[in-house]
Design an enzyme around this catalytic site. Structure first.
Site, PDB file in Angstrom:
ATOM      1  N   LYS A  52       0.956  -1.333   0.019  1.00 32.18           N
ATOM      2  CA  LYS A  52      -0.050   0.181  -0.017  1.00 32.18           C
ATOM      3  C   LYS A  52       1.056   1.162   0.038  1.00 32.18           C
ATOM      4  O   LYS A  52       0.694   2.143  -0.628  1.00 32.18           O
ATOM      5  CB  LYS A  52      -0.932   0.043   1.173  1.00 32.18           C
ATOM      6  CG  LYS A  52      -2.058  -1.098   1.105  1.00 32.18           C
ATOM      7  CD  LYS A  52      -2.818  -1.397   2.395  1.00 32.18           C
ATOM      8  CE  LYS A  52      -3.689  -2.538   2.143  1.00 32.18           C
ATOM      9  NZ  LYS A  52      -4.363  -2.852   3.437  1.00 32.18           N
ATOM     10  N   GLN A  96      -4.168  -1.820   9.638  1.00 36.00           N
ATOM     11  CA  GLN A  96      -4.141  -2.970   9.020  1.00 36.00           C
ATOM     12  C   GLN A  96      -4.752  -4.079   9.702  1.00 36.00           C
ATOM     13  O   GLN A  96      -4.571  -4.371  10.938  1.00 36.00           O
ATOM     14  CB  GLN A  96      -2.614  -3.341   8.554  1.00 36.00           C
ATOM     15  CG  GLN A  96      -2.674  -4.682   7.904  1.00 36.00           C
ATOM     16  CD  GLN A  96      -3.193  -4.552   6.506  1.00 36.00           C
ATOM     17  OE1 GLN A  96      -3.198  -3.629   5.641  1.00 36.00           O
ATOM     18  NE2 GLN A  96      -4.042  -5.782   6.057  1.00 36.00           N
ATOM     19  N   ASP A 119     -10.910   3.582   4.355  1.00 39.25           N
ATOM     20  CA  ASP A 119     -11.411   1.995   4.201  1.00 39.25           C
ATOM     21  C   ASP A 119     -13.007   2.085   3.842  1.00 39.25           C
ATOM     22  O   ASP A 119     -13.514   1.056   3.432  1.00 39.25           O
ATOM     23  CB  ASP A 119     -11.015   1.204   5.170  1.00 39.25           C
ATOM     24  CG  ASP A 119     -10.080   0.360   4.859  1.00 39.25           C
ATOM     25  OD1 ASP A 119      -9.347   0.009   3.940  1.00 39.25           O
ATOM     26  OD2 ASP A 119      -9.180  -0.198   5.946  1.00 39.25           O
TER      27      ASP A 119
END
Ligand code: NAD
Length: 295
Positions: A52, A96, A119
């Site tokens: 990422k 994460q 997200d």
């Protein structure tokens, strides 16, 4: 003739357009910034975070790399999130998952500033999505919707069967495809582990999206002729020579029926990664009251 939908190519096109937007922001003195927070020593999680970060660097998004000892108390993570929430230079924060046992994922999601929740998992952002006024669409279902659009697949009036009801894929995708907007207006059925006779549902669908985490769950015998098949699954399976990645769809038999299909790897995966960049660029706009009308 079956079309294999090339997720790498679509994602690359999206990244190019995002780079243009990031260059425009630079003329206003703004560099979009994503903070990644890793509280794990799981090698797969470490790899995801570093992928990422390099995706960000490639398009000109700045990154903050925060690592927290996996044995630290939950408060250490929450204090970090509070700091990132109040840092004016940070546009997006990605924690994460999964986090260690002492930290409840649901609490982590609630602790994030919803404006920085790239997200799209915070309850406020889920609510906006369900109401049809999305702020940040979760990356994987957004990637699926974008792939369908790019492949010229009409969702309006289509019978869509989604296999899987998770909070990160199945449920948000069902909501997105239901909305009264372009890329929506579908008739959506969500199947799951308690569904009786999965094949009866997939076999009458115009579009099947498989997101169950079960290797090759959906094969050609379960599909209607000329259906569109999107494979979200990523499963590592053992082979004689080691291991390999397979999707939730048996690609060869499904390809004989489908009019279009995504491969694994190279289908939905690259789109998920590109959509995190999209949400971070969108966050950089929204937080400064700059217009962002998509790409
Ligand atoms: P999950 O485990 O949270 O949810 C799986 C869902 O599938 C559940 O709702 C369950 O009810 C359903 N299911 C399980 N077995 C089933 C069966 N036999 N029949 C019908 N339904 C069944 O998984 P998730 O996080 O949604 O991920 C699903 C898959 O997608 C996994 O393989 C994951 O690795 C992959 N994934 C890929 C990406 C990507 O970017 N390509 C992103 C997220 C997830």
């Amino acid at each position: 003739m079956t079309t294999v939908i090339d997720g790498n190519a679509v994602a690359s096109d999206l990244r190019d357009r995002l780079t243009g937007r990031i260059d425009d922001l630079a003329t206003e003195g703004v560099t979009p910034t994503l903070a990644t927070v890793l509280m794990s020593d799981d090698p797969a999680s470490e790899t995801y975070v570093s992928m990422k970060q390099s995706d960000c660097e490639e398009v000109g998004i700045a990154t903050r790399d925060v690592e927290i000892d996996p044995d630290a108390p939950a408060e250490r993570l929450f204090d970090t999130l509070d700091d990132l929430n109040s840092d004016p230079e940070v546009d997006g924060v990605l924690v994460q998952m999964p986090t260690p046992d002492q930290v409840a994922d649901s609490e982590v999601i609630r602790r994030l500033d919803p404006m920085k929740d790239v997200d799209g998992f915070h309850p406020e952002n889920v609510g906006l999505l369900v109401r049809g006024d999305p702020r940040y669409k979760p990356c994987t279902p957004h990637g699926v919707q974008h792939l369908l659009d790019h492949a010229g697949v009409e969702t309006e009036g289509a019978d869509v069967v989604i296999v899987g009801r998770s909070n990160i894929v199945g449920k948000p995708l069902a909501n997105m495809l239901l909305q009264k907007t372009a890329g929506g207006n579908a008739t959506v059925t969500v199947c799951h582990s308690r569904t009786d006779d999965l094949a009866a549902h997939t076999g009458r669908a115009d579009i099947v999206v498989a997101a169950a985490g079960v290797p090759e769950l959906v094969d050609g015998s379960m599909l209607a002729e000329d259906s569109v098949v999107i494979d979200v699954g990523v499963n590592r399976v053992e082979t004689e020579d080691g291991s390999t990645l397979v999707g939730d769809v048996a690609f060869d038999s499904a390809s004989e029926l489908a009019s279009a299909i995504t491969p694994v790897p190279g289908g939905v995966g690259p789109m998920t990664r590109a959509m995190l960049l999209y949400n971070t660029v969108k966050a950089a706009h929204l937080r400064r009251d700059l217009a962002f009308d998509g790409l």
